[in-house]
Write an enzyme that holds these catalytic residues in place. Structure first.
Site, PDB file in Angstrom:
ATOM      1  N   ASP A  81      -5.406 -17.739   2.620  1.00 16.10           N
ATOM      2  CA  ASP A  81      -5.946 -16.380   2.651  1.00 16.10           C
ATOM      3  C   ASP A  81      -7.380 -16.403   2.101  1.00 16.10           C
ATOM      4  OD1 ASP A  81      -5.754 -13.650   3.101  1.00 16.10           O
ATOM      5  OD2 ASP A  81      -4.709 -13.211   1.226  1.00 16.10           O
ATOM      6  N   HIS A 178      -7.498  -3.088  -0.311  1.00 14.16           N
ATOM      7  CA  HIS A 178      -6.815  -4.188  -0.999  1.00 14.16           C
ATOM      8  C   HIS A 178      -6.154  -3.590  -2.233  1.00 14.16           C
ATOM      9  CE1 HIS A 178      -9.397  -7.493   0.952  1.00 14.16           C
ATOM     10  NE2 HIS A 178      -8.140  -7.722   1.270  1.00 14.16           N
ATOM     11  N   GLY A 179      -4.843  -3.619  -2.298  1.00 14.68           N
ATOM     12  CA  GLY A 179      -4.149  -2.997  -3.425  1.00 14.68           C
ATOM     13  C   GLY A 179      -3.481  -1.706  -2.974  1.00 14.68           C
ATOM     14  N   HIS A 206      -5.736  -6.003   6.738  1.00 14.45           N
ATOM     15  CA  HIS A 206      -5.526  -6.366   5.338  1.00 14.45           C
ATOM     16  C   HIS A 206      -5.132  -5.120   4.570  1.00 14.45           C
ATOM     17  CE1 HIS A 206      -7.265 -10.556   4.917  1.00 14.45           C
ATOM     18  NE2 HIS A 206      -7.278 -10.302   6.212  1.00 14.45           N
ATOM     19  N   GLY A 207      -4.480  -5.312   3.436  1.00 18.93           N
ATOM     20  CA  GLY A 207      -4.112  -4.150   2.628  1.00 18.93           C
ATOM     21  C   GLY A 207      -2.938  -3.392   3.213  1.00 18.93           C
ATOM     22  N   ASN A 228      -1.368  -8.059   6.387  1.00 21.81           N
ATOM     23  CA  ASN A 228      -1.263  -8.739   5.095  1.00 21.81           C
ATOM     24  C   ASN A 228      -0.601  -7.847   4.049  1.00 21.81           C
ATOM     25  OD1 ASN A 228      -2.879 -10.540   6.464  1.00 21.81           O
ATOM     26  ND2 ASN A 228      -4.264 -10.868   4.760  1.00 21.81           N
ATOM     27  N   THR A 231       0.028  -6.870  -2.792  1.00 21.72           N
ATOM     28  CA  THR A 231       0.191  -6.101  -4.026  1.00 21.72           C
ATOM     29  C   THR A 231       1.615  -5.615  -4.271  1.00 21.72           C
ATOM     30  OG1 THR A 231      -2.053  -5.366  -3.613  1.00 21.72           O
ATOM     31  CG2 THR A 231      -0.850  -4.205  -5.331  1.00 21.72           C
TER      32      THR A 231
HETATM   33 ZN   LIG Z   1      -7.249  -9.293   2.320  1.00 24.07          ZN
END
Ligand SMILES: [Zn+2]
Length: 279
Positions: A81, A178-179, A206-207, A228, A231
């Site tokens: 990643d 992200h998160g 992503h996220g 993805n 978290t």
């Molecule tokens: Zn990412």
């Protein structure tokens, strides 16, 4: 079977679903993902970021995944990643990763393009697939990624980038974070549609953590083939540890480990269920 992203994402694209890329950093998370694959017979991408090199070495990740998947006939990719260092990418390929992500999203466009092309040329010679990122994804809560400003992916740049680099998958920035989201998620499916009109290619979201199901489905309908998730796996395990330790401060580490596998597996399966075929 250990594969790269090419066949995984081509199949997902043809059948309108997405493959989950689940972040791992230790025995428990790796085992959680593999147990979910064994139970569901759905493919998965085991994703390990350079951030977690303090937790495991590249070779340890590959060896553990290979050992745990002996005899497994469902496809699993071992993917590196977010990595900014070309040196680490080369080491991951040497260690046996089947796919890598070069993250040049913070670089000027031309430099990101040139470096991504260099990675693609190197990786493809060894049958390793490459994901790259264009635009920049915002940081939410509980994340382990770097702070960054949100820049949506430009459709015309995406087209030029894919054609000139030969990347196998492109991570797009369309409003996921992200998160965990701070407040209501604002994801621009319109932007994803515009990118898809400019260039037809496997796109990566992503996220994934905390993204509402209707948004995930709209993204899958419009070209997202890899999502993805990081978290929520960590948060769920840590929350459970908190409960177990407050209930019994003398709890044995081995019990925490077993519970971590169970919880990681449950989050993976929850997301696998969200990424099913959408038409
Ligand atoms: Zn990412």
């Amino acid at each position: 079977m250990i594969v790269n992203l090419k066949s995984l994402l081509a199949h997902a694209k043809a059948h309108h679903y997405a493959v989950g890329a689940f972040n791992v950093y230790n025995y428990e998370t790796i085992r959680g993902v593999i147990e979910a694959v064994k139970e569901t017979h759905r493919p998965a991408i085991i994703a390990f970021g350079e951030k977690y090199l303090a937790n495991m070495s590249l070779k340890e990740v590959v060896n553990l995944v290979r050992t745990m998947t002996i005899g497994l006939d469902t496809d699993i990719a071992i993917h590196l990643d977010h990595t900014k260092s070309i040196d680490i990418i080369k080491k991951a390929i040497d260690a046996g990763f089947t796919s890598v992500m070069f993250d040049g999203s913070e670089l000027p466009f031309e430099e990101n393009l040139a470096k991504t092309r260099e990675v693609v040329e190197f990786a493809h010679r060894q049958n390793v697939t490459v994901e790259a990122e264009l635009g920049s994804i915002q940081l939410g809560g509980h994340s382990n990624e770097d702070e960054s400003h949100e820049i949506y992916t430009d459709p015309q740049q995406a087209k030029q980038f894919v054609l000139e680099t030969g990347v196998d998958a492109l991570a797009v920035s369309i409003g996921t974070v992200h998160g965990m989201y701070k407040g209501e998620p604002k994801v621009s499916v319109e932007r994803l549609i515009e990118i898809g009109q400019a260039i037809d290619h496997p796109f990566v979201l992503h996220g994934g953590s905390g993204t509402p199901l209707p948004i995930i489905h709209a993204c899958i309908q419009n070209g997202i083939t890899k999502v993805n998730v990081n978290t929520e796996i960590s948060m769920t395990v840590v929350e459970e540890f908190g409960k177990m330790i407050s209930k019994n401060p003398e709890v044995h580490f081995s019990q925490l480990s077993v519970k971590a596998v169970e919880k990681a597996k449950a989050v993976v399966m929850k997301y696998m269920d969200m990424f099913v075929p959408v038409r």
